[in-house]
Design an enzyme around this catalytic site. Structure first.
Site, short mmCIF file in Angstrom:
data_model
loop_
_atom_site.label_atom_id
_atom_site.label_comp_id
_atom_site.label_asym_id
_atom_site.label_seq_id
_atom_site.Cartn_x
_atom_site.Cartn_y
_atom_site.Cartn_z
N GLU A 31 10.50 -30.48 -8.71
CA GLU A 31 9.70 -31.35 -9.90
C GLU A 31 9.78 -30.37 -11.05
O GLU A 31 9.61 -29.31 -11.04
CB GLU A 31 8.14 -31.35 -9.30
CG GLU A 31 7.27 -31.99 -10.31
CD GLU A 31 5.81 -31.74 -9.73
OE1 GLU A 31 5.26 -30.94 -9.26
OE2 GLU A 31 5.16 -32.94 -9.95
N HIS A 33 8.72 -28.43 -14.19
CA HIS A 33 7.54 -27.57 -14.52
C HIS A 33 7.49 -27.16 -16.06
O HIS A 33 7.43 -25.84 -16.22
CB HIS A 33 7.34 -26.74 -13.61
CG HIS A 33 6.76 -27.01 -12.51
ND1 HIS A 33 7.28 -27.73 -11.44
CD2 HIS A 33 5.46 -26.97 -12.09
CE1 HIS A 33 6.54 -27.90 -10.35
NE2 HIS A 33 5.18 -27.32 -10.69
N ASP A 42 6.71 -25.46 -7.13
CA ASP A 42 5.80 -25.79 -5.81
C ASP A 42 6.23 -25.21 -4.38
O ASP A 42 5.32 -24.70 -3.72
CB ASP A 42 5.45 -27.49 -5.74
CG ASP A 42 4.82 -27.76 -7.24
OD1 ASP A 42 4.41 -26.86 -7.90
OD2 ASP A 42 4.72 -28.98 -7.16
N HIS A 117 1.87 -28.94 -3.83
CA HIS A 117 2.17 -30.07 -4.68
C HIS A 117 1.17 -31.27 -4.42
O HIS A 117 1.11 -31.61 -3.29
CB HIS A 117 3.41 -30.58 -4.32
CG HIS A 117 4.22 -31.71 -4.94
ND1 HIS A 117 4.21 -31.69 -6.27
CD2 HIS A 117 4.51 -32.85 -4.42
CE1 HIS A 117 4.64 -32.82 -6.74
NE2 HIS A 117 4.66 -33.82 -5.55
N GLU A 119 0.58 -34.11 -4.93
CA GLU A 119 0.98 -35.40 -4.44
C GLU A 119 1.21 -35.43 -2.80
O GLU A 119 1.10 -36.61 -2.43
CB GLU A 119 1.97 -35.94 -5.12
CG GLU A 119 1.80 -36.28 -6.62
CD GLU A 119 1.87 -35.29 -7.53
OE1 GLU A 119 2.11 -34.08 -7.24
OE2 GLU A 119 2.02 -35.37 -9.01
N HIS A 174 -0.72 -28.79 -14.09
CA HIS A 174 0.53 -28.69 -13.86
C HIS A 174 1.52 -28.26 -14.80
O HIS A 174 1.17 -28.52 -15.77
CB HIS A 174 1.08 -30.35 -13.94
CG HIS A 174 2.57 -30.27 -13.45
ND1 HIS A 174 3.17 -30.21 -12.29
CD2 HIS A 174 3.61 -30.52 -14.31
CE1 HIS A 174 4.70 -30.21 -12.53
NE2 HIS A 174 4.54 -30.63 -13.76
N GLU A 179 -0.06 -21.95 -12.59
CA GLU A 179 1.32 -21.92 -11.68
C GLU A 179 1.98 -20.83 -12.58
O GLU A 179 2.89 -20.11 -11.95
CB GLU A 179 1.97 -23.19 -11.80
CG GLU A 179 1.32 -24.17 -10.80
CD GLU A 179 1.97 -25.48 -10.59
OE1 GLU A 179 2.32 -26.13 -9.81
OE2 GLU A 179 2.48 -26.09 -11.94
ZN ZN Z 1 3.71 -27.59 -9.72
MN MN Z 2 3.80 -30.38 -8.07
#
Ligand code: ZN
Ligand code: MN
Length: 254
Positions: A31, A33, A42, A117, A119, A174, A179
């Protein structure tokens, strides 16, 4: 000896699980970032945080689930963004189910998903539920599975300490301080702080709309700024999250 299953030989693996060690399964994503971090954040973070946690519970870390469920605008910027590569929900469900059954087949009684992650969570839950239903119909009732997202183990004291200017919530983290700090601590070569876009937190509606309206996602792809991230904060986050998860695992699997 390493806690990472994919670095062990099969005989050492058998000995380790024969001693009753729990198996922790990291779940990540591919994904975007933002411009300052790689697509694999992630997956990288869930695997390393699982590794830290495994060290505290005499556990093993399974090879990670590398791809995740579709990124959503209100928690990951959205699945329309270039580079983000996701699996359909039924596939995540099937992977989670298959892995629970596979490790149960090895004789493992204690399994925990370490989710990195946002989701993924409900699909891991569904796959786990389907696996346990199948085991129950075969009269196997001694397998226990925990599901945890690592940020849920960062306590309020730590949040107040690390976000003195206010905390926007984990969904908007996010590509933000959490992170980016963890990446600076664990994978400093994979972060470019000169590329951080220091914009205010995203203003997203309190609903989803499909097809997505790309203009709702900030152009950085991040939902909050990583400008205040430091490796020192990452060290604290890693310690607190892994300690919190290890305490939950030890209590649940006692
Ligand atoms: Zn992430
Ligand atoms: Mn994620």
């Amino acid at each position: 000896m390493t806690v990472y299953m994919d670095e062990l030989d099969a005989f050492a693996y058998s000995t380790k699980i024969g001693s009753g060690s729990p198996v922790l399964i990291p779940a990540g994503s591919i994904e975007q970032h933002g411009p300052h971090m790689p697509l694999g954040v992630d997956t990288l973070l869930s695997r390393r945080i699982a590794g830290e946690t495994a060290g505290l519970v005499n556990g093993l870390v399974a090879a990670p689930i590398v791809y995740g469920y579709k990124s959503q605008q209100r928690s990951g910027g959205g699945n329309h963004l270039p580079g983000t590569t996701s699996l359909d929900g039924h596939i995540i469900t099937a992977i989670a189910k298959s892995l629970v059954l596979e490790f149960a087949g090895h004789g493992i009684k204690h399994i925990a998903f370490i989710n990195g992650h946002y989701e993924n969570y409900q699909f891991l839950y569904e796959g786990t539920d389907l696996a346990l239903r199948e085991l129950a119909s075969a009269r196997t009732h001694d397998v226990t599975v925990m599901l945890m997202s690592y940020w849920d183990f960062v306590d309020d004291t730590t949040i107040n300490e690390l976000y003195p200017n206010g905390f926007t919530g984990w969904d908007l983290e996010h590509g933000g301080v959490l992170e980016t700090s963890l990446m600076l601590h664990l994978f400093p070569d994979q972060v470019d702080m000169t590329q951080v876009i220091d914009a205010p937190p995203a203003q997203l509606p309190n609903y989803d709309v499909l097809p997505v309206r790309p203009e709702l996602t900030p152009s950085s792809g991040c939902l909050s700024s990583g400008a205040d991230a430091t490796a020192g904060k990452g060290k604290i986050l890693l310690e607190r999250a892994s300690r919190g998860m290890s305490e939950a695992i030890l209590a649940e699997f006692a």
